[in-house]
Design a protein around this motif. Structure first.
Motif, PDB file in Angstrom:
ATOM      1  N   ASP A   1       6.261 -61.201 -63.943  1.00 42.28           N
ATOM      2  CA  ASP A   1       7.256 -61.831 -65.041  1.00 42.28           C
ATOM      3  C   ASP A   1       7.162 -63.078 -65.214  1.00 42.28           C
ATOM      4  OD1 ASP A   1       8.345 -62.900 -62.880  1.00 42.28           O
ATOM      5  OD2 ASP A   1       9.894 -61.627 -62.243  1.00 42.28           O
TER       6      ASP A   1
ATOM      7  N   PHE B   1       8.428 -54.908 -74.753  1.00 42.93           N
ATOM      8  CA  PHE B   1       7.690 -56.153 -73.887  1.00 42.93           C
ATOM      9  C   PHE B   1       6.560 -56.453 -74.300  1.00 42.93           C
ATOM     10  CE2 PHE B   1      11.074 -54.104 -71.332  1.00 42.93           C
ATOM     11  CZ  PHE B   1      11.657 -55.253 -70.821  1.00 42.93           C
TER      12      PHE B   1
ATOM     13  N   SER C   1       6.618 -60.594 -71.185  1.00 38.81           N
ATOM     14  CA  SER C   1       7.994 -61.313 -71.681  1.00 38.81           C
ATOM     15  C   SER C   1       8.574 -59.918 -72.539  1.00 38.81           C
ATOM     16  CB  SER C   1       7.721 -62.371 -72.362  1.00 38.81           C
ATOM     17  OG  SER C   1       7.010 -63.298 -71.841  1.00 38.81           O
ATOM     18  N   GLU C   2      10.107 -60.362 -72.690  1.00 40.24           N
ATOM     19  CA  GLU C   2      10.603 -59.255 -73.747  1.00 40.24           C
ATOM     20  C   GLU C   2      10.218 -60.012 -75.207  1.00 40.24           C
ATOM     21  OE1 GLU C   2      14.133 -57.100 -73.986  1.00 40.24           O
ATOM     22  OE2 GLU C   2      14.978 -57.851 -72.205  1.00 40.24           O
TER      23      GLU C   2
END
Length: 225
Positions: free
Chosen positions: A32, A49, A213-214
């Protein structure tokens, strides 16, 4: 226990643009934004994502489709070579990853804007739900079946990113690609922009880990169609 570190790659890109043989790159753990290993069970379903692999400048989609997927046989590259996509990974076999470079005009997500993304719902520009939709010319791909082309002018599926899943740690690793890579064409077409966006090193091989990441955090604007 899976190894975290990966062997260094040479800087040479594959010579062929579309080869059905799986290509093995550096093994990279998905992490993350804080650098913590991404847990497969924490990946929200039906959300976009993004991470970069196997090179610093090549974007990929990571998707939890929320339902099991099965291998898809006899997909074809633009050069008519066939291959079999192995299906999703994770406890529910619902997690998939693909190159986010559209197989038609090489449209891809940037920090400023994205014309391509996963869409859970149907829209004015698509009679299909649960597809990766490129608004440039409406190429649509089915992520549950190896990103095969459902509509639009794309000549082949999106290249699949091969994932390994460790059920003990619930960690995910990118290990290679399968299908028609378009990295050489991509680097050639966007050479100047990619050099600016990636500090002159978009072709640097990813090693060790990939930050996930989104898309809503990575990209300022998503075009819907």
């Amino acid at each position: 226990m899976f190894a975290c570190a990966a062997q260094a790659l040479t800087a040479t890109l594959p010579a062929a643009a579309a080869d059905a043989t799986p290509r093995r790159y550096s093994r990279a753990r998905l992490v993350d934004a804080s650098g913590r290993p991404l847990r497969a069970r924490s990946l929200a379903a039906n959300r976009n994502f993004i991470f970069h692999y196997p090179f610093a400048g090549t974007p990929c989609f990571l998707l939890n489709l929320g339902r099991p997927t099965k291998p898809a046989a006899k997909l074809k590259t633009a050069s008519e070579e066939t291959y079999e996509w192995p299906g999703g990974v994770g406890a529910g076999r619902s997690i998939v990853a693909y190159s986010a470079i559209c197989a038609h005009r090489l449209t891809y997500p940037t920090r400023e804007i994205s014309f391509i993304s996963y869409r859970e719902e149907k829209s004015a520009g698509s009679r299909f739900a649960h597809v990766i939709h490129c608004c440039s010319e409406h190429s649509q791909y089915d992520p549950a079946e190896g990103a095969k082309v459902l509509a639009g002018p794309a000549p082949q599926p999106l290249a699949a990113i091969l994932l390994d899943y460790d059920p003990k740690s619930d960690n995910l690793y990118a290990t290679g690609t399968l299908g028609g890579e378009l990295f050489n064409e991509f680097f050639s077409k966007y050479e100047f922009r990619l050099a600016l966006d990636f500090q002159g090193r978009p072709k640097t091989a990813v090693e060790g880990h990939c930050v996930v990441s989104e898309l809503t955090d990575y990209c300022r604007q998503q075009v819907k169609c």
